[in-house]
Design an enzyme around this catalytic site. Structure first.
Site, mmCIF file in Angstrom:
data_model
loop_
_atom_site.group_PDB
_atom_site.id
_atom_site.type_symbol
_atom_site.label_atom_id
_atom_site.label_comp_id
_atom_site.label_asym_id
_atom_site.label_seq_id
_atom_site.Cartn_x
_atom_site.Cartn_y
_atom_site.Cartn_z
ATOM 1 N N HIS A 18 -0.666 -5.631 -11.637
ATOM 2 C CA HIS A 18 -0.809 -5.653 -10.426
ATOM 3 C C HIS A 18 0.370 -6.252 -9.773
ATOM 4 O O HIS A 18 0.226 -7.267 -8.946
ATOM 5 C CB HIS A 18 -2.143 -5.950 -9.810
ATOM 6 C CG HIS A 18 -2.538 -5.463 -8.276
ATOM 7 N ND1 HIS A 18 -1.924 -5.784 -7.249
ATOM 8 C CD2 HIS A 18 -3.345 -4.670 -8.183
ATOM 9 C CE1 HIS A 18 -2.380 -5.144 -6.316
ATOM 10 N NE2 HIS A 18 -3.316 -4.431 -6.501
ATOM 11 N N GLU A 41 2.889 -1.257 -9.530
ATOM 12 C CA GLU A 41 1.743 -1.656 -10.218
ATOM 13 C C GLU A 41 1.894 -0.550 -11.510
ATOM 14 O O GLU A 41 1.152 0.484 -11.718
ATOM 15 C CB GLU A 41 0.468 -1.421 -9.576
ATOM 16 C CG GLU A 41 0.421 -2.537 -8.359
ATOM 17 C CD GLU A 41 -0.752 -2.170 -7.702
ATOM 18 O OE1 GLU A 41 -1.708 -1.597 -8.313
ATOM 19 O OE2 GLU A 41 -0.748 -2.361 -6.269
#
Ligand code: TA6
Length: 300
Positions: free
Chosen positions: A162, A267
């Protein structure tokens, strides 16, 4: 030695001057600094000034590790887990420096549930994670090794890195995503959120609230803005999520004021469906982030 152990994590120092810091908590990379052509260190990641770095909650920024589920849990094995799973909120074990030479400084972290009663209370499927972080002059590699130690049970999971890339949110773009199928999580109804769209833009921006899950993506992305950029090369992460909350960020408790103006989340992950890892097998997911600055690009 180009690694320094602190109370909260490991600092990697490359002879070129680049520096990275990885917390033991979540094995979260919270800093990646690269010298620009003037020799000044530029921070390439965003971490909110209101982020908790003490292990009390997942870090708002850096590169949190998402495993075994992305978003709210849906798999029967994950129903006791929080959003984005547990990898980012567990204390990992530093397993030492793997390499340190001119090519790079490389360290490994391990998350093994054996003996972790709190984790075993919410997740009983056998697994072991290794996270290998390598710092080179202008590149940061973050490789997630997912192991299935079971002799008989198939490990079903999702995984994602992330990454909060520091960038001017009103100028940054990501390519190439045109033509890809994606799911728009900003839609206001479940039906709309689960109806696929096709990306029509050559350059995707995040000038408005963006939360898009692109499926079967190219695993090579150019994130660029007027004064620089980051190239990302992924391996096995077949999907990619692009996220910036814009003004929705005001609802995020540990987001600094206007923080959303200073990053884009790109991500790489395996988040559409579940990967199935056979007993005794290992999957390796890699992310290579290569930093560019305009002066560097100009001289290229
Ligand atoms: O990856 C995008 C996303 O799933 C968004 O929907 C938003 O929830 C973001 O992750 C942050 O999630 P977190 O649990 O860290 O607040």
């Amino acid at each position: 030695m180009p690694t320094e152990t602190t109370e909260r994590g490991i600092i990697l120092k490359h002879p070129s001057g680049s520096i990275a810091e990885v917390l033991f908590y979540g094995s979260t990379v919270i800093s990646w600094k690269v010298p620009n052509a003037s020799g000044e260190l530029e921070e390439r990641l965003f971490v909110s000034s209101k982020a908790s770095l003490d292990g009390s909650k997942p870090v708002r920024g850096g590169i949190p590790i998402v495993f075994p589920c992305f978003g709210q849990p849906t798999h029967p094995d994950h129903l006791k887990l929080a959003q984005h799973g547990f990898a980012r909120n567990q204390m990992w074990t530093f397993d030492g420096a793997v390499m340190d030479n001119q090519a790079g400084v490389c360290v490994k972290f391990v998350l093994d549930p054996r003996g972790n009663e709190a984790l075993s209370a919410i997740y009983t499927t056998p697994f072991k994670l290794e996270y290998v972080v390598t710092l080179a002059a202008h590149q940061l590699s973050t490789d997630l090794h997912i192991k299935n130690p079971s002799a008989s049970h198939t490990l079903e999971f999702q995984a994602l890195l992330h990454s909060y890339i520091r960038a001017p949110a009103d100028e940054v773009t990501v390519t190439p995503l045109k033509g890809l199928q994606y799911y728009d999580k900003t839609e206001t109804t479940e039906e709309a959120r689960t109806t696929p769209k096709v990306e029509s833009r050559a350059e995707v921006d995040v000038k408005k609230y963006t939360d898009a899950v692109y499926e079967n993506a190219p695993m090579k992305y150019t994130v660029s803005w007027p004064s620089g950029g980051v190239d990302i090369k992924a391996q096995n992460f077949k999907d990619v999520v692009i996220w910036n909350p814009q003004e929705e960020g005001r609802k995020i408790g540990d987001m600094e004021s206007d923080g959303w103006k200073n990053y884009i989340c790109v991500e790489p992950g395996y988040v559409r469906g579940f990967e199935r890892l056979a007993p005794q097998k290992t999957w390796i997911y890699c992310q290579r982030s290569i930093s560019h600055t305009r002066d560097l690009l100009a001289s290229a």
